[in-house]
Design a protein around this motif. Structure first.
Motif, mmCIF file in Angstrom:
data_model
loop_
_atom_site.group_PDB
_atom_site.id
_atom_site.type_symbol
_atom_site.label_atom_id
_atom_site.label_comp_id
_atom_site.label_asym_id
_atom_site.label_seq_id
_atom_site.Cartn_x
_atom_site.Cartn_y
_atom_site.Cartn_z
ATOM 1 N N ASN A 178 0.717 -1.201 -0.037
ATOM 2 C CA ASN A 178 0.097 -0.045 -0.126
ATOM 3 C C ASN A 178 0.980 1.355 -0.010
ATOM 4 O O ASN A 178 0.422 2.365 0.164
ATOM 5 C CB ASN A 178 -0.956 -0.080 1.246
ATOM 6 C CG ASN A 178 -0.243 -0.082 2.418
ATOM 7 O OD1 ASN A 178 0.869 -0.111 2.398
ATOM 8 N ND2 ASN A 178 -1.102 0.181 3.571
ATOM 9 N N TYR A 179 2.202 1.076 -0.357
ATOM 10 C CA TYR A 179 3.062 2.094 -0.597
ATOM 11 C C TYR A 179 3.658 2.716 0.771
ATOM 12 O O TYR A 179 4.834 3.170 0.867
ATOM 13 C CB TYR A 179 2.617 3.479 -1.536
ATOM 14 C CG TYR A 179 1.847 2.786 -2.727
ATOM 15 C CD1 TYR A 179 2.580 1.838 -3.479
ATOM 16 C CD2 TYR A 179 0.562 3.465 -2.998
ATOM 17 C CE1 TYR A 179 1.939 1.314 -4.587
ATOM 18 C CE2 TYR A 179 0.173 2.905 -4.086
ATOM 19 C CZ TYR A 179 0.497 2.001 -4.991
ATOM 20 O OH TYR A 179 0.093 1.416 -6.145
ATOM 21 N N GLY A 180 3.082 2.749 1.930
ATOM 22 C CA GLY A 180 3.265 3.258 3.115
ATOM 23 C C GLY A 180 3.846 4.825 3.241
ATOM 24 O O GLY A 180 4.600 5.070 3.893
ATOM 25 N N LEU A 181 2.862 5.496 2.363
ATOM 26 C CA LEU A 181 2.995 6.772 2.473
ATOM 27 C C LEU A 181 1.903 7.696 3.030
ATOM 28 O O LEU A 181 0.934 7.154 3.377
ATOM 29 C CB LEU A 181 3.216 7.403 0.964
ATOM 30 C CG LEU A 181 4.153 6.819 0.092
ATOM 31 C CD1 LEU A 181 3.849 7.049 -1.411
ATOM 32 C CD2 LEU A 181 5.412 7.045 0.706
ATOM 33 N N VAL A 186 1.119 13.644 -2.458
ATOM 34 C CA VAL A 186 1.001 12.359 -2.544
ATOM 35 C C VAL A 186 -0.189 11.970 -3.458
ATOM 36 O O VAL A 186 0.019 11.115 -4.141
ATOM 37 C CB VAL A 186 1.502 11.616 -1.224
ATOM 38 C CG1 VAL A 186 1.182 10.285 -1.693
ATOM 39 C CG2 VAL A 186 3.046 11.602 -0.992
ATOM 40 N N TYR A 187 -1.477 12.253 -2.824
ATOM 41 C CA TYR A 187 -2.492 11.735 -3.263
ATOM 42 C C TYR A 187 -2.676 12.271 -4.926
ATOM 43 O O TYR A 187 -3.416 11.458 -5.377
ATOM 44 C CB TYR A 187 -3.836 12.330 -2.438
ATOM 45 C CG TYR A 187 -4.143 13.737 -2.466
ATOM 46 C CD1 TYR A 187 -4.737 14.341 -3.610
ATOM 47 C CD2 TYR A 187 -3.666 14.781 -1.553
ATOM 48 C CE1 TYR A 187 -5.171 15.661 -3.466
ATOM 49 C CE2 TYR A 187 -4.017 15.780 -1.603
ATOM 50 C CZ TYR A 187 -4.609 16.396 -2.623
ATOM 51 O OH TYR A 187 -5.152 17.747 -2.570
ATOM 52 N N THR A 188 -1.935 13.039 -5.269
ATOM 53 C CA THR A 188 -2.352 13.390 -6.955
ATOM 54 C C THR A 188 -1.223 12.433 -7.580
ATOM 55 O O THR A 188 -1.341 12.423 -8.853
ATOM 56 C CB THR A 188 -1.964 14.906 -7.039
ATOM 57 O OG1 THR A 188 -0.243 15.150 -6.738
ATOM 58 C CG2 THR A 188 -2.774 15.772 -6.113
ATOM 59 N N LEU A 189 -0.384 11.800 -7.192
ATOM 60 C CA LEU A 189 0.381 10.869 -7.841
ATOM 61 C C LEU A 189 -0.180 9.665 -8.054
ATOM 62 O O LEU A 189 -0.928 9.177 -7.575
ATOM 63 C CB LEU A 189 1.691 10.361 -6.874
ATOM 64 C CG LEU A 189 2.681 11.709 -6.430
ATOM 65 C CD1 LEU A 189 3.641 11.053 -5.482
ATOM 66 C CD2 LEU A 189 3.284 12.203 -7.793
ATOM 67 N N SER A 190 0.307 9.132 -9.410
ATOM 68 C CA SER A 190 -0.352 7.841 -9.877
ATOM 69 C C SER A 190 0.211 6.472 -8.946
ATOM 70 O O SER A 190 1.013 6.922 -8.068
ATOM 71 C CB SER A 190 0.030 7.661 -11.132
ATOM 72 O OG SER A 190 1.498 7.179 -11.511
ATOM 73 N N GLY A 191 -0.233 5.463 -8.981
ATOM 74 C CA GLY A 191 -0.054 4.180 -8.166
ATOM 75 C C GLY A 191 1.482 4.061 -8.527
ATOM 76 O O GLY A 191 2.245 3.803 -7.655
ATOM 77 N N GLY A 192 1.938 4.266 -9.893
ATOM 78 C CA GLY A 192 3.484 3.843 -9.953
ATOM 79 C C GLY A 192 4.283 4.839 -9.522
ATOM 80 O O GLY A 192 5.530 4.342 -9.019
ATOM 81 N N GLU A 193 4.009 6.197 -9.538
ATOM 82 C CA GLU A 193 4.862 7.252 -9.004
ATOM 83 C C GLU A 193 4.639 7.031 -7.371
ATOM 84 O O GLU A 193 5.986 7.416 -6.825
ATOM 85 C CB GLU A 193 4.087 8.398 -9.214
ATOM 86 C CG GLU A 193 4.184 9.004 -10.711
ATOM 87 C CD GLU A 193 3.603 9.962 -11.130
ATOM 88 O OE1 GLU A 193 4.107 10.837 -12.156
ATOM 89 O OE2 GLU A 193 2.574 10.615 -10.670
ATOM 90 N N GLN A 194 3.666 6.662 -6.923
ATOM 91 C CA GLN A 194 3.739 6.514 -5.260
ATOM 92 C C GLN A 194 4.524 5.350 -4.858
ATOM 93 O O GLN A 194 5.493 5.154 -3.928
ATOM 94 C CB GLN A 194 2.399 6.163 -4.488
ATOM 95 C CG GLN A 194 1.317 7.251 -4.740
ATOM 96 C CD GLN A 194 0.081 7.202 -4.117
ATOM 97 O OE1 GLN A 194 0.064 6.650 -3.007
ATOM 98 N NE2 GLN A 194 -1.184 7.745 -4.526
#
Length: 219
Positions: free
Chosen positions: A88-91, A136-144
């Motif tokens: 889940n990226y941990g961000l 962060v919420y504006t980043l795509s899944g790959g970017e996150q």
């Protein structure tokens, strides 16, 4: 870093997840744990990362058993040796990319100027140069996912553990993530990935499949 796993087993409430698993990991290893859902890939990953304890057997870091460490020494070893890339990226989504990376910088004994350089270098390495102030919420899944890898780059751990890093990514972003993980392994880290994605495990140097509650090496 030399990791030895000797005859480890794990049970939950009397239910045996896996048993008598043994293997060895060395710097530059790029390793995949595979197996069907529920086979215990993530639990095995967490056990390597000191987040869970095994029911029996030993895990040794440089010939020292981690099971015998007290809480303080276990946390210290985790903080300085292990880097996690979570599914889940941990961000923190309502903070910027830079704010998220500053949590990883907090433990570095560097000047503010040096920390800024390290942060910007990490962003550049994962293809997010200049995105410091992006929420962060504006980043795509790959970017996150790449941002979560930037946190690992800052920490520069000897053991990097990734739980299903391609689960929510398309093929292009999966390739980007795998190129980054390959680079980390080539630079001397041990990289271990829990995955069911053939695109991921086909690029690993070692593959372990958990089958019938035991580990089978297939590559």
């Amino acid at each position: 870093m030399h990791i030895q796993v000797k005859n480890i087993s794990k049970s939950f409430g009397g239910n045996l997840l896996w048993e008598n698993i043994s293997f060895e990991l060395l710097p530059k290893d790029l390793v995949a744990f595979t197996g069907k859902s529920g086979s215990g890939k993530t639990t095995l990953l967490n056990s390597l990362g000191l987040l869970e304890s095994v029911s029996s057997g030993q895990i040794l870091f440089n010939n020292s058993s981690v099971e015998k460490l007290n809480g303080f020494k276990r946390v210290k070893l985790y903080k300085h040796t292990v880097g996690f890339v979570f599914q889940n990226y941990g961000l923190i989504e309502d903070e910027t990319a830079e704010q998220n990376l500053k949590y990883a910088l907090k433990f570095l004994k560097k000047s503010p100027q040096e920390k800024k350089k390290i942060l910007n270098h990490a962003l550049s390495e994962v293809g997010l140069s200049g995105r410091n102030m992006t929420m962060v919420y504006t980043l795509s899944g790959g970017e996150q996912q790449r941002l979560s890898l930037a946190k690992v780059l800052i920490k520069n751990p000897k053991l990097i553990l990734c739980d299903e890093p391609s689960a929510a990514l398309d093929e292009e972003n999966t390739s980007i993530i795998m190129n980054l993980l390959n680079k980390l392994a080539e630079n001397g880290s041990i990289v271990v990935i829990s995955t069911h994605d053939k695109l991921v495990y086909s690029q690993c140097t070692k593959v372990f499949t958990i089958k019938d509650k035991k580990q089978i090496r297939i590559k």
